[in-house]
Design an enzyme around this catalytic site. Structure first.
Site, PDB file in Angstrom:
ATOM      1  N   GLU A  43       0.872  -1.187   0.000  1.00  0.00           N
ATOM      2  CA  GLU A  43       0.000   0.000   0.000  1.00  0.00           C
ATOM      3  C   GLU A  43       0.898   1.221   0.000  1.00  0.00           C
ATOM      4  O   GLU A  43       1.777   1.354   0.870  1.00  0.00           O
ATOM      5  CB  GLU A  43      -0.932   0.041   1.212  1.00  0.00           C
ATOM      6  CG  GLU A  43      -1.872   1.240   1.128  1.00  0.00           C
ATOM      7  CD  GLU A  43      -2.770   1.485   2.347  1.00  0.00           C
ATOM      8  OE1 GLU A  43      -3.677   2.335   2.242  1.00  0.00           O
ATOM      9  OE2 GLU A  43      -2.552   0.856   3.393  1.00  0.00           O
ATOM     10  N   GLU A  68       4.951   4.855   3.495  1.00  0.00           N
ATOM     11  CA  GLU A  68       4.436   6.157   3.923  1.00  0.00           C
ATOM     12  C   GLU A  68       5.592   7.153   3.916  1.00  0.00           C
ATOM     13  O   GLU A  68       6.691   6.839   4.360  1.00  0.00           O
ATOM     14  CB  GLU A  68       3.800   6.031   5.325  1.00  0.00           C
ATOM     15  CG  GLU A  68       3.439   7.327   6.005  1.00  0.00           C
ATOM     16  CD  GLU A  68       2.560   8.265   5.175  1.00  0.00           C
ATOM     17  OE1 GLU A  68       1.526   7.826   4.642  1.00  0.00           O
ATOM     18  OE2 GLU A  68       2.929   9.457   5.053  1.00  0.00           O
ATOM     19  N   ASP A  95       9.464   7.981  -0.105  1.00  0.00           N
ATOM     20  CA  ASP A  95       8.623   8.583  -1.131  1.00  0.00           C
ATOM     21  C   ASP A  95       8.410   7.560  -2.245  1.00  0.00           C
ATOM     22  O   ASP A  95       9.368   6.906  -2.677  1.00  0.00           O
ATOM     23  CB  ASP A  95       9.325   9.840  -1.684  1.00  0.00           C
ATOM     24  CG  ASP A  95       8.372  10.682  -2.521  1.00  0.00           C
ATOM     25  OD1 ASP A  95       7.733  10.117  -3.447  1.00  0.00           O
ATOM     26  OD2 ASP A  95       8.232  11.870  -2.243  1.00  0.00           O
ATOM     27  N   ASP A 117      -3.156  11.791  -2.181  1.00  0.00           N
ATOM     28  CA  ASP A 117      -3.237  13.257  -2.227  1.00  0.00           C
ATOM     29  C   ASP A 117      -3.613  13.696  -3.647  1.00  0.00           C
ATOM     30  O   ASP A 117      -3.024  13.217  -4.625  1.00  0.00           O
ATOM     31  CB  ASP A 117      -1.888  13.867  -1.825  1.00  0.00           C
ATOM     32  CG  ASP A 117      -1.553  13.563  -0.367  1.00  0.00           C
ATOM     33  OD1 ASP A 117      -2.477  13.223   0.390  1.00  0.00           O
ATOM     34  OD2 ASP A 117      -0.370  13.661   0.013  1.00  0.00           O
ATOM     35  N   LYS A 121      -3.417  21.266  -8.564  1.00  0.00           N
ATOM     36  CA  LYS A 121      -2.881  22.146  -9.629  1.00  0.00           C
ATOM     37  C   LYS A 121      -2.354  21.303 -10.789  1.00  0.00           C
ATOM     38  O   LYS A 121      -1.640  20.314 -10.569  1.00  0.00           O
ATOM     39  CB  LYS A 121      -1.734  23.001  -9.073  1.00  0.00           C
ATOM     40  CG  LYS A 121      -2.225  24.049  -8.102  1.00  0.00           C
ATOM     41  CD  LYS A 121      -1.116  24.938  -7.629  1.00  0.00           C
ATOM     42  CE  LYS A 121      -1.709  25.922  -6.626  1.00  0.00           C
ATOM     43  NZ  LYS A 121      -0.773  26.345  -5.613  1.00  0.00           N
ATOM     44  N   THR A 192     -10.653   2.492   4.914  1.00  0.00           N
ATOM     45  CA  THR A 192      -9.446   3.169   5.393  1.00  0.00           C
ATOM     46  C   THR A 192      -9.898   4.289   6.354  1.00  0.00           C
ATOM     47  O   THR A 192     -11.094   4.584   6.468  1.00  0.00           O
ATOM     48  CB  THR A 192      -8.661   3.798   4.217  1.00  0.00           C
ATOM     49  OG1 THR A 192      -9.325   4.991   3.800  1.00  0.00           O
ATOM     50  CG2 THR A 192      -8.536   2.830   3.048  1.00  0.00           C
ATOM     51  N   GLU A 193      -8.904   4.930   6.988  1.00  0.00           N
ATOM     52  CA  GLU A 193      -9.258   6.036   7.886  1.00  0.00           C
ATOM     53  C   GLU A 193      -9.982   7.156   7.130  1.00  0.00           C
ATOM     54  O   GLU A 193     -11.006   7.672   7.572  1.00  0.00           O
ATOM     55  CB  GLU A 193      -7.988   6.588   8.544  1.00  0.00           C
ATOM     56  CG  GLU A 193      -7.651   5.864   9.824  1.00  0.00           C
ATOM     57  CD  GLU A 193      -6.187   5.464   9.943  1.00  0.00           C
ATOM     58  OE1 GLU A 193      -5.394   5.718   9.022  1.00  0.00           O
ATOM     59  OE2 GLU A 193      -5.861   4.850  10.968  1.00  0.00           O
ATOM     60  N   TYR A 194      -9.432   7.523   5.963  1.00  0.00           N
ATOM     61  CA  TYR A 194     -10.056   8.592   5.182  1.00  0.00           C
ATOM     62  C   TYR A 194     -11.418   8.158   4.635  1.00  0.00           C
ATOM     63  O   TYR A 194     -12.342   8.969   4.539  1.00  0.00           O
ATOM     64  CB  TYR A 194      -9.132   9.023   4.036  1.00  0.00           C
ATOM     65  CG  TYR A 194      -8.180  10.110   4.462  1.00  0.00           C
ATOM     66  CD1 TYR A 194      -7.232   9.877   5.447  1.00  0.00           C
ATOM     67  CD2 TYR A 194      -8.232  11.376   3.910  1.00  0.00           C
ATOM     68  CE1 TYR A 194      -6.353  10.869   5.864  1.00  0.00           C
ATOM     69  CE2 TYR A 194      -7.359  12.379   4.312  1.00  0.00           C
ATOM     70  CZ  TYR A 194      -6.423  12.122   5.286  1.00  0.00           C
ATOM     71  OH  TYR A 194      -5.574  13.117   5.689  1.00  0.00           O
ATOM     72  N   GLU A 195     -11.550   6.911   4.295  1.00  0.00           N
ATOM     73  CA  GLU A 195     -12.837   6.406   3.768  1.00  0.00           C
ATOM     74  C   GLU A 195     -13.928   6.537   4.833  1.00  0.00           C
ATOM     75  O   GLU A 195     -15.053   6.948   4.542  1.00  0.00           O
ATOM     76  CB  GLU A 195     -12.658   4.939   3.350  1.00  0.00           C
ATOM     77  CG  GLU A 195     -13.853   4.321   2.650  1.00  0.00           C
ATOM     78  CD  GLU A 195     -13.514   2.951   2.073  1.00  0.00           C
ATOM     79  OE1 GLU A 195     -12.334   2.542   2.117  1.00  0.00           O
ATOM     80  OE2 GLU A 195     -14.440   2.292   1.584  1.00  0.00           O
TER      81      GLU A 195
END
Ligand code: SAM
Length: 218
Positions: A43, A68, A95, A117, A121, A192-195
């Site tokens: 992941e 991460e 990264d 993320d 832009k 996931t946490e964001y989900e």
């Protein structure tokens, strides 16, 4: 996800049993690291690691590597590992642009990208983890029948990802713009946490599964 910098987090990570130093040349050695020849799923941008740890617990026959960028974020995941150790998971603070230094050709079976993320832009498009530049890196490390699975609530990023997959001539195996109401694609879904955060606000979750060019899955 940027957490306040935690002083000493880099040093703590460097000494952690589950964490592989980013300076180590692991390419081609993952089966030795895990001590078995199980498939390897990674992941990228795992955040605090709720998703990948749940997968690792559920699937002891698969090895997982969580990647991460920020040590203060990764540290949260490692703290959870102390409470509930799992032997089929490792972490790297790095990264994603350096991913080919860590995995060799066809070493990886699956790549998960969750709530990456969006880099809104245009001039930052190549930093999006589903850009054709990143797809080209994934293509180097994925097995021929390998896949990527991508989830997001960001419609602009999802549309961009569909375009990039098409242009890179990957095969779009499945996609939905409302995962939680798609019985097939939602089966066995781990949030996931964001989900959890975004679906609680009422945002539909988009998901796609794609395979390498000319590798139509059965
Ligand atoms: N995947 C988690 C989730 O769904 O709850 C976290 C999502 S968060 C929005 C995105 C995460 O990806 C952040 O923790 C960020 O630090 C990490 N990230 C972003 N770009 C990255 C990169 N190029 N390499 C590694 N991690 C990255």
């Amino acid at each position: 996800m940027r957490l306040r910098n935690i002083p000493g987090s880099r040093e703590t990570i460097a000494e952690n049993h589950w964490c592989i130093p980013e300076t180590e040349d692991c390419s081609g050695t993952w089966h030795n690291i895990f001590g078995n020849s199980q498939p390897i799923h990674i992941e990228i941008g795992m955040g605090k690691g709720k998703f990948i740890m749940a997968l690792a617990k559920q699937n002891p026959h698969i090895n997982y590597v969580g990647i991460e960028k920020y040590s203060s974020v990764l540290l949260r995941g490692l703290q959870k590992m102390e409470e509930e150790p799992l032997e089929n998971i490792r972490f790297i603070r790095m990264d994603a642009e350096d991913i080919c230094k860590m995995f060799s050709h066809e070493e990886v079976d699956r790549i998960y990208l969750n709530f990456s993320d969006p880099w809104p832009k245009d001039r930052h498009a190549k930093r999006r983890l589903t850009s054709h530049q990143f797809l080209a890196l994934y293509q180097q490390i994925l097995k021929k029948d390998g896949i990527i699975e991508f989830k997001t609530d960001n419609i602009g990023l999802f549309d961009f990802s569909l375009e990039e997959i098409k242009e890179a001539e990957w095969t779009l195996e499945a996609f939905t713009r409302d995962l939680h109401h798609d019985e097939n694609m939602n089966r066995g879904n781990i949030m996931t946490e964001y989900e959890e955060k975004f679906s609680a606000k009422g945002n539909p979750i988009c998901k796609l599964v794609a395979s390498l060019p000319d590798a139509k899955l059965q």
